[in-house]
Design an enzyme around this catalytic site. Sequence first.
Site, short mmCIF file in Angstrom:
data_model
loop_
_atom_site.label_atom_id
_atom_site.label_comp_id
_atom_site.label_asym_id
_atom_site.label_seq_id
_atom_site.Cartn_x
_atom_site.Cartn_y
_atom_site.Cartn_z
N THR A 51 0.84 -1.19 0.00
CA THR A 51 0.00 0.00 0.00
C THR A 51 0.88 1.25 0.00
O THR A 51 1.75 1.39 0.83
CB THR A 51 -0.92 0.00 1.23
OG1 THR A 51 -1.83 -1.10 1.12
CG2 THR A 51 -1.72 1.30 1.31
N GLN A 124 -4.50 -7.45 -6.61
CA GLN A 124 -4.98 -7.96 -5.33
C GLN A 124 -6.35 -7.37 -5.01
O GLN A 124 -6.52 -6.15 -4.93
CB GLN A 124 -4.01 -7.65 -4.19
CG GLN A 124 -4.38 -8.44 -2.93
CD GLN A 124 -3.55 -8.08 -1.72
OE1 GLN A 124 -3.53 -6.93 -1.30
NE2 GLN A 124 -2.88 -9.07 -1.14
N HIS A 200 -7.23 -11.15 -1.27
CA HIS A 200 -6.60 -10.72 -0.02
C HIS A 200 -7.43 -11.26 1.15
O HIS A 200 -8.50 -10.74 1.47
CB HIS A 200 -6.56 -9.20 0.01
CG HIS A 200 -5.67 -8.62 1.08
ND1 HIS A 200 -5.11 -9.39 2.09
CD2 HIS A 200 -5.24 -7.35 1.32
CE1 HIS A 200 -4.38 -8.61 2.89
NE2 HIS A 200 -4.45 -7.37 2.44
N ASN A 203 -4.10 -10.20 7.03
CA ASN A 203 -3.80 -8.92 7.68
C ASN A 203 -5.00 -8.22 8.32
O ASN A 203 -5.03 -7.00 8.44
CB ASN A 203 -3.12 -7.96 6.70
CG ASN A 203 -1.80 -8.51 6.20
OD1 ASN A 203 -1.25 -9.45 6.77
ND2 ASN A 203 -1.29 -7.94 5.13
N TYR A 205 -8.21 -7.92 7.41
CA TYR A 205 -9.25 -7.31 6.60
C TYR A 205 -10.44 -8.27 6.47
O TYR A 205 -10.51 -9.29 7.16
CB TYR A 205 -8.68 -6.85 5.27
CG TYR A 205 -7.61 -5.80 5.48
CD1 TYR A 205 -7.93 -4.56 6.05
CD2 TYR A 205 -6.26 -6.04 5.17
CE1 TYR A 205 -6.95 -3.60 6.30
CE2 TYR A 205 -5.29 -5.09 5.41
CZ TYR A 205 -5.63 -3.87 5.98
OH TYR A 205 -4.66 -2.93 6.24
N ARG A 252 -4.01 -14.95 -0.46
CA ARG A 252 -3.03 -14.57 0.55
C ARG A 252 -3.65 -14.69 1.94
O ARG A 252 -4.74 -14.17 2.19
CB ARG A 252 -2.55 -13.14 0.32
CG ARG A 252 -1.31 -12.79 1.15
CD ARG A 252 -0.88 -11.35 0.94
NE ARG A 252 0.53 -11.18 1.20
CZ ARG A 252 1.08 -10.09 1.74
NH1 ARG A 252 0.32 -9.07 2.09
NH2 ARG A 252 2.37 -10.00 1.92
N ASN A 260 -4.06 -5.47 13.03
CA ASN A 260 -5.45 -5.01 13.01
C ASN A 260 -6.30 -5.74 14.05
O ASN A 260 -7.49 -6.00 13.84
CB ASN A 260 -6.07 -5.13 11.61
CG ASN A 260 -5.66 -4.00 10.71
OD1 ASN A 260 -5.48 -2.86 11.15
ND2 ASN A 260 -5.49 -4.29 9.42
N GLY A 343 8.56 -7.50 0.04
CA GLY A 343 7.81 -6.28 0.17
C GLY A 343 8.69 -5.05 0.17
O GLY A 343 8.97 -4.46 -0.86
N ARG A 344 9.17 -4.67 1.35
CA ARG A 344 9.93 -3.42 1.47
C ARG A 344 11.21 -3.43 0.65
O ARG A 344 11.63 -2.38 0.16
CB ARG A 344 10.24 -3.15 2.95
CG ARG A 344 9.00 -2.84 3.75
CD ARG A 344 9.30 -2.46 5.18
NE ARG A 344 8.07 -2.13 5.89
CZ ARG A 344 8.03 -1.63 7.11
NH1 ARG A 344 9.15 -1.40 7.77
NH2 ARG A 344 6.87 -1.37 7.68
#
Length: 395
Positions: A51, A124, A200, A203, A205, A252, A260, A343-344
């Site tokens: 994101t 996604q 997705h 995480n 959601y 995923r 969260n 990712g990062r």
Amino acid sequence: MAAEGRAARAGLPCEHRIHGQDDSTTMRNLFDPVQLGALRLANRVFMAPLTRNRADGEGVHGDLAMKYYAQRASAGLIVTEATQISPMGKGYINTPGIHSARQVAAWRRIVDAVHGEGGHIFLQLWHVGRISHSSLLPDNAPPLAPSAIRANAQTFIATGFAPVSEPTEMSQAEIRNTIADYREAAQNAKAAGFDGVEIHAANGYLIDQFLRSGSNQRADRFGGSASNRVRFLLRVTEEVLGVWDSTRVGVRISPTGAFNDMKDDNPEQTFGTAVERLSAYNIGYLHVVEAAQDGRESNEEEHAVLQRVRRLWKGCYVVNGGYDGPRGNAAVRSGYADAVAYGRAFLANPDLPHRLRIGATLNVPDHQTFYGGDSKGYTDYPYFESLNNIQAGRP
């Protein structure tokens, strides 16, 4: 078609590894191609969804995002940032959608740019559920969730970070409509030219909220037992498979994640059930977030959950979380994973596969520019060869 009743096709959807060969020189490594259905991916270095909050107020991407994704086309597979399937699926400002004509057209330009660079890209599909704020939703509506349980979490709105709003428990009609939204979003992704989609379910959601006992306390067929709590995921998967070939669909999950405000009474049972039922669909891959959001190592209980998930999944297995080049390569060579999602590291290194292959130093990501902003910390990270030229004083 019943969620539990879809028959799997023969064979694996992903070229797993060279069977029966123990010599390490003949085993697959991180930089070998991999077959995902009809797609021949150049390597097993996948770009994880990230994101970045750089869409406009209507969830439409511009030229900057097109450049950002095209820069990273050397990934074996790009999985886009999480993209909301409907206006009610939005949880953060300036995140993209896939539910309007303008959004689809913008994504088409991005997909074309990635394909022009020889890459492959999945979208996604995202609904945030209770991780939202009424100011982000149509008519200032409360967020939708499996149960009316407010998360101890924050989101990002026009005025900055704010606690998430009190959600409302989804009615049967809202569940049906949301499942239909996933199908329509999958159709829109196909219209935009994507190579496939990732659901997705991680995480904290919406789909993850249905999976976990801490956020799902429903008394109907979508709540209660683990078999009931996985039903929403399976129904969504079925709808998406009505649009896409099974090898063009990934899911995923984050079996050990607490991000969260996620909790579960028995995660080994919950995710064991989810993976076992999901395996009947013979989807393209399972993408598993292994590392905790705070970067700590998994404890013994969490390790047991991850091991159970791995034992149960017989298809293409993608891991994510805390992997560097050597650890990622070891995971593939050993057969533990078929690909590794970064990712990062991909955020700051557009040429990450090349850097990992030659063992080059990685650019350090600028945390101040992760979310929102302009090209700084988005499209201005140097490629390795460019950096070498600068350091050597070459033009």
